[in-house]
Every structure is written in structure tokens, then in C-alpha cells.
Design an enzyme around this catalytic site. Structure first.
Site, PDB file in Angstrom:
ATOM      1  N   ARG B 264      -0.242 -14.038  27.815  1.00  8.39           N
ATOM      2  CA  ARG B 264      -0.057 -13.821  29.249  1.00  8.39           C
ATOM      3  C   ARG B 264       0.206 -15.184  29.887  1.00  8.39           C
ATOM      4  NH1 ARG B 264      -5.379 -12.863  31.875  1.00  8.39           N
ATOM      5  NH2 ARG B 264      -5.003 -14.952  32.677  1.00  8.39           N
ATOM      6  N   HIS B 268      -3.934 -13.308  35.529  1.00 11.18           N
ATOM      7  CA  HIS B 268      -4.221 -11.894  35.260  1.00 11.18           C
ATOM      8  C   HIS B 268      -3.549 -11.033  36.324  1.00 11.18           C
ATOM      9  CE1 HIS B 268      -6.288  -8.159  34.472  1.00 11.18           C
ATOM     10  NE2 HIS B 268      -6.753  -8.165  35.712  1.00 11.18           N
ATOM     11  N   TYR B 277     -10.167 -21.350  33.873  1.00 11.39           N
ATOM     12  CA  TYR B 277     -10.820 -20.996  32.608  1.00 11.39           C
ATOM     13  C   TYR B 277      -9.978 -21.265  31.368  1.00 11.39           C
ATOM     14  CZ  TYR B 277      -8.243 -16.667  33.624  1.00 11.39           C
ATOM     15  OH  TYR B 277      -7.276 -15.763  33.940  1.00 11.39           O
TER      16      TYR B 277
END
Lengths: 469, 371
Positions: B264, B268, B277
């Protein structure tokens, strides 16, 4: 010219504001569609916002660092087109012609009218309002009193008044208030039916309830208040409130967690580091260390790693869940850094395997990245022990709080020339005070003192550096 | 005192040797003993074109969200090959059940981009007729569509047709109960369903190694479902592996599980900030494996894609982006009562009563001039 105003959209889901981090354009700049124009930090993310218009930037409506409400204008762009002069000065939003407000896109909310609940203005059921009959159903569901009789301000006796009674005729009728306000009213013992709502459509607000809960003054009506000079105000008008967020919040959480779970013991030792300072000077001149600016902190780090080799229990974690003390066979050496973002503790990974030169480079790189505000999350995780250098602020020493999950932290104070007994004489020597805080659950005074004494011995003799090349 | 060693045998990059690959990140064709590629030049160009257009639409949608025109957007950046390759392998009547990021699949299935964007603007409740497009509306509840797909596949079984069914989901869904229940049912009923997992390495902020100690595909074998791992950034391999899996399902061979190993590239959703993160190096290492770059490189080397064709495609991309933008800005709000329309297939007394009640509630408001 056609002036288009861009309002700050809701960049997450249900956000109310965002902070302008940096403008990427300035008035006079030509922007293209989707060109990044501004960085905005919300509660969820830092994002680059792309321009919805192509044209020339006329004005920025907020400064970097300013927190802006969602829906507030942040930028005006001249998109060219026909000159409409005065008419163009009106905030011409993306779809000004569109009267209907959309569910998203605050830029197009230009509706001239808004909707409010149809209200039967404290009238008897069946009364005609706005030329239309108010059905009994609607009246009982949505009617709320907007004003009560004169007696109502004094409290409960309003209940007997005719006006108050109307609002409570039907059995299922409820005053308009949101659930949290209802709960507040219950806990304060306020009957919502006796409260006049000042919110939109007669909605009872939190303030209305709080006002109603305040005791009615018992002072006789005709007794004047004594005329006395106003006391100085100590209220919010002379206070400034700063939201607790970001790194400040993380730091607060970390120190609270550490301070109130790990019983801290702090010990100090004052030590003559003259030989160590000589070594710093020597290394700076050494070709092998070219390109690395050696600092005393780096040599202290080296000595700490050596001390960990001799006293492995200081490089450990208290595992409450497993009821075990976890000794680490690796040293990820954290260096506390005051950065533009706040206090960060990035760590040098596997510091035990590094040569002195590599360690110095590692620490220098961490400091540089931190200073630039670019420390990646990986650098902040899995630390095993920490050094904090409060000496850079000119202070003698401190009682540092252990980085959560670690067993010990070392604080360095300022190094300065001081009178010192050296070889039986008073001499001017480079002296500093070193402090360690350790987690008393994992070690006792005996162990903690031994580590500190070991450190002091190595620092004062430079014995720890026999093979520094 | 006991020494605790860290036990963490992870499914990291070292365990990806078993990935089926037909096109290397550098754009070089390689052969695989089990999977052959049988596509004409025109079909290869079609795959490339789909990926390019889907990415352009995706980028425009992200910009529209940042400009306040969409409530949310879940970008499929980096996953174009897994989606386009696997969708192109399906027959028109193969039903598929997407999650909410399958814009490439929807595109191939013939869903109009604006039908997707309406959902993310909040002006429709799904956007298209699943029976017409053979792709169910987006499912936002993680993993539940795997059950729908399995049930649908069992229906196909009972209709005795040779259609196959595809369930699309991500690595995070494999940790959900629904997905595991679907695997049980599909396995014991030999349902003609292909479970296509796009392992994009991140379930929001949770890395895949925090969810599974074995490669995701290995989970399926525990249910008795054959599994294969494929380079999810290789559109040719995804097409070939999906074609073979669909054939197995059609021929009564039961379900197949495919783990498409991909990444990805974006957040998100637009409400997320991945820099909190994950490290930038990771993104860079995957950028080098970009699905579109490698296909372009291959097609150019083979002389299949000419400079003129690329120019025409760039122009088409920009036209698509402009159309998407214009279409979104023109979208009208739905009528409030529309939400009752598709709750049940037919009339339902409770819904009728609720609709009437809501209509009378709406009628209790009046317009008032803005003060």
C-alpha cells in the site's frame, strides 16, 4: 478577475480544525490545479493540501502555526476569466450558484437559508402559525418554551404558571436537549421542563442547565449590594490555555508511566574528567576521526557501554506480565534530544558492536536528524538505556526520569574548571557531576552505586579507551 | 536470572522466494514452470492502460478529498497490478465481492469511477447494481464479504453453472472471524470461490508480521485450501495465477487461496498518516517494484508500446481526471428518504412505517433566513 476562496476542508472524518504547518505558496505565485499549497496538521495526520484552483494566489488568510477552524477561508486565488470587479470580491466559492449545501466540501456551503425546527411558539394546540395549522403531534413533539413567566427566574414556582404548564401538557412531551445535557440536568437535579432553552430552536444548552442549577440569591430584593471596589480578577481572562497534544502529550504519558510505576533512586558522583577532555581534544585532531566532531557526550556514551559490559543488569526491562527481568544482550543507546518537535529519545542500535568512531558517527547522525525534526519512528523504538545531557543547559546535574521500559538513565552535568584536590594539591581541574536514576525494582543501592563508581573511575582515568582506534 | 531471547521468525522479505513472478521489477519477462502467460499484445496493452487510468483516477480522488470534495478516500496506489490482473482474468459473469479499496477491480468490471466516488462523497449508498456489473457493492466491514462470496459460490454450485466467484480482501481481514468461517465453509463444500488476498503489508498501522507468524497463504492450507503466493506488483503473474485458480474453481476443484504480495503505497485512507508508523525507506524499496513502471518498461522494450500510444494514453488519463473532477463537483445530494429504498428487496411494513415517520420529522422543519 474571478476570485475563488478556498476554505479549510475536513481533512479527516469529523475534524473541526487544523493547524497550518507551512505554506508552500505565497501571494503572487501562479498555482496549477492540484499543486500542493499548504501543509496542515490535524489531530490525525499532517497532510499536503492540493489547490482546487489554477490561477494566481491573491492572499493567504492564515499564518503558519495558526490553528484554523474547518470551513474558514485560508486562500484566495484569482482564476482569471472575466473581470467582474466588485462582484468578484464576494467569496465566490466553488459552486456559489448552488444553493443546496452538500454533505462534504465546506467550500460550497453558501446556502442563504438554513432550516430550523418548525416551532409552535408556546401556543395552545391547534393554533395557526405561519398560516398553517400546527398539528397536535408536531406541537407536542417539538414545542419548547422559549420564555417562562416572570416567576420562573426565581425557580420552581414557575411550574405553576400557565405558560410553563403548556410546555408540559402532553405525557410524552420532552424538552429539547441533547443526551449529555439531560444527564447533566439529572445529576444537578434540574427539571428540564422548567428550563428555558437558549440554543437554536429552543434547544436547552449545557449553560442553560448550569444557570438553572445555580442557587437563587436569597438577598432581599430591595437591599442594594454594597458598593466596593472590584477585586483583581484571577479568572480566565488573564490565563492562556495551551492544548496538550503531540510530542508534549507523548512525553507526559511516558514520564507519568515511568515515574509512577518504577520507583526511582537517583545517585550522584562528582568526578575529575580532565584526562577525558584531553582525549576529546586529541581525537578531534586525529585523522582517523576526520569528519566527526567528537564531543564529551560521545565518550561518556562509550564509557557507559563499557559499564554495561561489566554490569549487565542495568541494561534490562521489567516484564510485569511475565514476572521476569529481561536482560538485553544488545545496547540500543538512547540520547535525549531537545528538538523542534519537543523531547525525543532516538537511539543508536546495537551500540555494543560499534567502534568508537562508529559510535561517534551514530550519535552525531541521530542528533542531526533530530535537530532537523526528521527522526523516523524506528529510531525511537526498542531503546535499552538512555543518556540525557543537561550540561548543555549549563546546569550541574539533575534527577532524570527513566525512559519507560528501561532500567537506568544517566544524566551529564556541565563540565567546568573547578578547584580539585589532585595528587595531594589543590589544582584547577575539569570537573563534572554525573547522576544516574535506576529502577529500584531491578537493582538495589549496592548495584546502582557500583555502576556509578565504575563509570566515575573510567571517566577520571580514560582507562576505558585503550583500543579506541 | 534467565535470559530471554526474542523469538520472532517473521514472514519478512526473505520468505518471498516462493512468489510466482513472470515480470521482474526491472521489467524483464521470466518463465515459471507452473504458470504460462497466454496473452496477445493487445491484451498486454489493455492491462497496462487499465493500470495507468486507475492510478490517475485514484490520485485525482485523493486530491478531491484534500479539497473537501470527498468525505474520505481509500487509495489503491501500488496495488493496481494485483487488482487489474486478477479482474481481467475473470469472465464477465464471474461474480466478485470487493472490500473498499478495489477501484482497479471495479474499473475492469465496468463500474463508472463516479459511481465509486459518489460513495466516498456520501451521496449514494453503494453506487451500482451488483447484478449488472458482477461486482458487489463495496464492503466496509473487514472480511465479511468473504462469507457473501462463499454463499454466492454455493449458490452457483446449486445452479450448476460453471461461473466462479472471487472474494477480495486484505492481510488484515485474514485475522477476522468472518474470513476464517468463510474458509471453513468454502473448503468443506468445495465452493467455486477464489480467495484473493492483497497482502499490502499494513492493516492500517499494524504490520503483517504482527498478525501472522507464517506467510498469510499458509493459513489457507490449514483449512485444506490450496494456496499460492504471487508477486502482487506483477500484473502478468496475477493474471496467470488468477486464471488458473478460476479454472480450478470452475472444474469442481473447490476453492483456491491467492496471496498477492504487494504494498500500500499511500495512507490507509485520507484520515491516516503512515509516516507515524512506517519508515520512508520501506516506501522507497517498494517504489522500485512499482507495478506500472515495470510493465511500461517491458512493453517498451518489446516494442508493444510506442511513444505515440503512451502520449495518447497520457491524454486519456488527463481527460479521465478532468471528467472525474467535474463529475464529482456536480454531484447532487440524495433525498433524505432515499435511504429507505434498498433496505429490502420488496416492500416491508417496518421500513414503510419508518419512512413515514422520518418524512413527518423532515416536514417539521422550516427554512429560515440566515441571520
Amino acid at each position: 478577475m474571478t476570485r475563488m476562496q478556498f476554505r479549510l476542508p475536513d481533512l479527516g472524518e469529523g475534524l473541526t480544525e487544523g493547524e497550518i504547518v507551512a505554506w508552500l505558496v505565497a501571494p503572487g505565485d501562479i498555482v496549477t490545479l492540484n499543486q500542493p499549497i499548504v501543509e496542515v496538521e490535524t489531530a490525525k495526520a499532517v497532510v499536503e493540501v492540493p489547490s482546487p484552483y489554477a490561477g494566481v494566489v491573491l492572499a493567504l488568510h492564515a499564518d503558519a502555526g495558526q490553528t484554523v477552524d474547518v470551513g474558514a477561508p485560508i486562500l484566495t486565488v484569482d482564476t482569471g476569466g472575466e473581470s467582474t470587479d466588485g462582484a468578484g470580491d464576494a467569496p465566490a466559492d466553488g459552486a456559489a450558484a448552488q444553493r443546496e449545501a452538500v454533505l462534504v466540501g465546506y467550500g460550497v456551503r453558501t446556502s442563504a437559508a438554513r432550516r430550523r425546527p418548525r416551532r409552535a411558539e408556546i401556543l395552545a394546540p391547534g393554533h395557526i402559525s405561519n398560516g398553517r395549522p400546527v398539528s397536535g403531534q408536531a406541537a407536542t413533539d417539538y414545542a419548547v418554551p422559549t420564555q417562562l413567566g416572570a416567576g420562573s427566574a426565581a425557580g420552581a414556582d414557575a411550574a405553576g404558571s400557565a405558560v410553563g404548564a403548556v410546555s408540559r401538557t402532553a405525557g410524552d412531551e420532552r424538552a429539547l436537549a441533547k443526551p449529555p445535557v439531560r444527564k447533566l440536568a439529572r445529576s444537578l437535579g434540574v427539571d428540564l421542563a422548567t428550563v428555558a432553552g437558549t440554543g437554536p430552536g429552543g434547544l436547552i444548552t449545557r449553560e442553560d442547565v448550569e444557570r438553572a442549577a445555580r442557587p437563587v440569591p436569597t438577598v432581599g430584593r430591595n437591599v442594594p449590594f454594597p458598593a466596593s471596589p472590584l477585586p483583581p480578577s484571577y479568572d480566565t481572562s488573564r490565563e492562556r490555555r495551551i492544548p496538550i497534544k503531540g510530542v508534549r502529550k507523548l512525553t507526559a504519558d511516558a514520564v507519568v508511566r515511568s515515574a509512577y510505576s518504577a520507583p526511582h533512586v537517583t545517585e550522584f558522583i562528582t568526578v575529575d574528567v580532565t584526562p577525558l577532555m584531553a582525549l576529546v581534544k586529541e581525537l578531534r585532531a586525529d585523522d582517523a576521526f576526520e569528519g566527526v566532531k567528537v564531543t564529551p557526550l560521545m565518550l561518556f556514551s562509550w564509557v557507559l557501554i563499557e559499564a554495561i559490559r561489566r554490569n549487565p543488569f542495568v541494561n534490562a526491562t521489567w516484564d510485569e506480565l511475565a514476572q521476569e527481568i529481561v536482560l538485553k544482550e544488545y545496547v540500543n543507546l538512547g540520547i535525549a534530544a531537545a528538538t523542534p518537535r519537543g523531547l525525543l529519545v532516538p537511539n543508536v542500535k546495537d551500540a555494543q558492536d560499534l567502534s568508537l568512531r562508529e559510535l561517534c558517527q551514530g550519535i552525531a547522525a541521530l542528533a542531526e536528524t533530530a535537530k532537523a525534526g526528521k527522526t523516523p519512528p524506528a529510531d525511537l523504538h526498542h531503546g535499552t538505556i538512555t543518556i540525557t545531557n543537561v550540561g548543555v543547559f549549563g546546569v550541574d546535574t539533575g534527577t532524570p526520569i527513566i525512559n519507560p521500559g528501561e532500567a537506568m538513565i544517566l544524566a551529564l552535568g556541565v563540565i567546568r574548571p573547578q578547584p580539585w584536590v589532585f595528587e595531594g594539591e589543590i589544582a584547577i581541574r575539569q570537573v563534572t557531576t554525573v547522576a544516574v536514576s535506576f529502577d529500584h525494582r531491578m537493582m538495589d543501592g549496592a548495584e546502582g552505586s557500583k555502576v556509578l563508581a565504575d563509570l566515575a573511575h573510567m571517566l577520571s582515568s580514560a582507562d576505558a579507551f585503550p583500543a579506541w582506534r | 536470572m534467565r535470559l530471554i531471547a526474542s523469538v520472532w521468525p517473521l514472514c519478512d522479505d526473505e520468505s518471498v522466494d516462493d512468489l510466482v513472478q513472470l515480470l521482474t521489477p526491472a521489467g524483464q519477462r521470466v518463465e515459471h514452470p507452473d504458470y504460462r502467460l497466454a496473452l496477445e499484445a493487445g491484451e498486454l496493452l489493455g492491462l497496462y492502460r487499465d493500470m495507468v487510468l486507475v492510478r490517475r483516477m485514484d490520485v485525482e480522488a485523493t486530491a478531491l478529498q484534500r479539497q473537501g470534495e470527498l468525505g474520505l478516500w481509500a487509495s489503491c496506489l501500488g496495488q493496481e497490478a494485483a487488482q487489474v490482473g486478477s479482474a481481467r482474468a475473470q469472465r464477465p459473469t464471474d461474480m466478485c465481492f470487493p472490500s473498499y479499496r478495489e477501484h482497479g477491480v471495479a474499473w475492469v468490471k465496468g463500474v463508472e469511477p463516479l459511481q465509486i466516488l459518489g460513495l466516498f462523497r456520501g451521496v449514494n449508498y453503494g453506487g451500482w447494481d451488483p447484478r449488472e456489473r458482477y461486482i458487489h457493492v463495496y464492503t466496509l466491514v473487514i472480511g465479511s464479504q468473504a462469507l457473501h462470496a462463499t454463499g454466492y459460490a454455493m449458490g452457483v454450485q446449486r445452479d450448476d453453472t460453471d461461473d466462479a466467484v472471487v472474494a477480495y480482501f486484505g492481510d488484515g481481514a485474514t485475522s477476522q472471524g468472518d474470513l476464517n468461517e468463510a474458509l471453513v465453509w468454502a473448503s468443506v463444500n468445495a465452493a467455486p470461490v477464489v480467495f484473493f488476498c492483497q497482502n499490502n503489508q499494513w492493516a492500517i498501522s499494524e504490520p503483517v508480521e504482527r498478525q501472522s507468524r507464517v506467510p498469510i497463504a499458509q493459513r489457507a492450507t490449514g483449512f485444506g485450501i490450496p494456496a499460492v503466493r504471487v508477486d502482487g506488483n506483477d500484473v502478468l503473474a496475477c493474471h496467470a495465477v488468477m486464471s488458473a485458480a478460476l479454472e480450478t474453481a470452475r472444474d469442481g476443484g473447490g476453492p483456491v487461496f491467492i496471496e498477492a504480495f504487494t504494498y500500500r503505497m499511500g495512507a490507509h485512507t485520507t484520515s491516516d498518516d503512515p509516516s507515524r508508523y512506517r519508515i520512508a525507506d520501506e516506501l522507497e524499496s517498494w517504489r522500485a517494484k512499482d507495478p506500472i513502471d515495470r510493465m511500461r518498461s517491458y512493453l517498451e522494450t518489446e516494442g508493444i508500446l510506442t511513444a505515440d500510444q503512451q502520449l495518447a494514453l497520457d491524454a486519456d488519463s488527463d481527460a479521465l481526471a478532468a471528467a472525474v473532477r467535474a463529475g464529482v463537483l456536480e454531484m447532487r445530494n440524495p433525498e433524505p428518504l432515499d435511504m429507505f429504498d434498498n433496505v429490502y428487496a420488496g416492500a416491508h411494513p417496518l421500513v414503510t412505517a419508518e419512512r413515514a415517520s422520518y418524512a413527518s420529522y423532515l416536514a417539521s422543519f422550516v427554512d429560515e433566513a440566515r441571520s
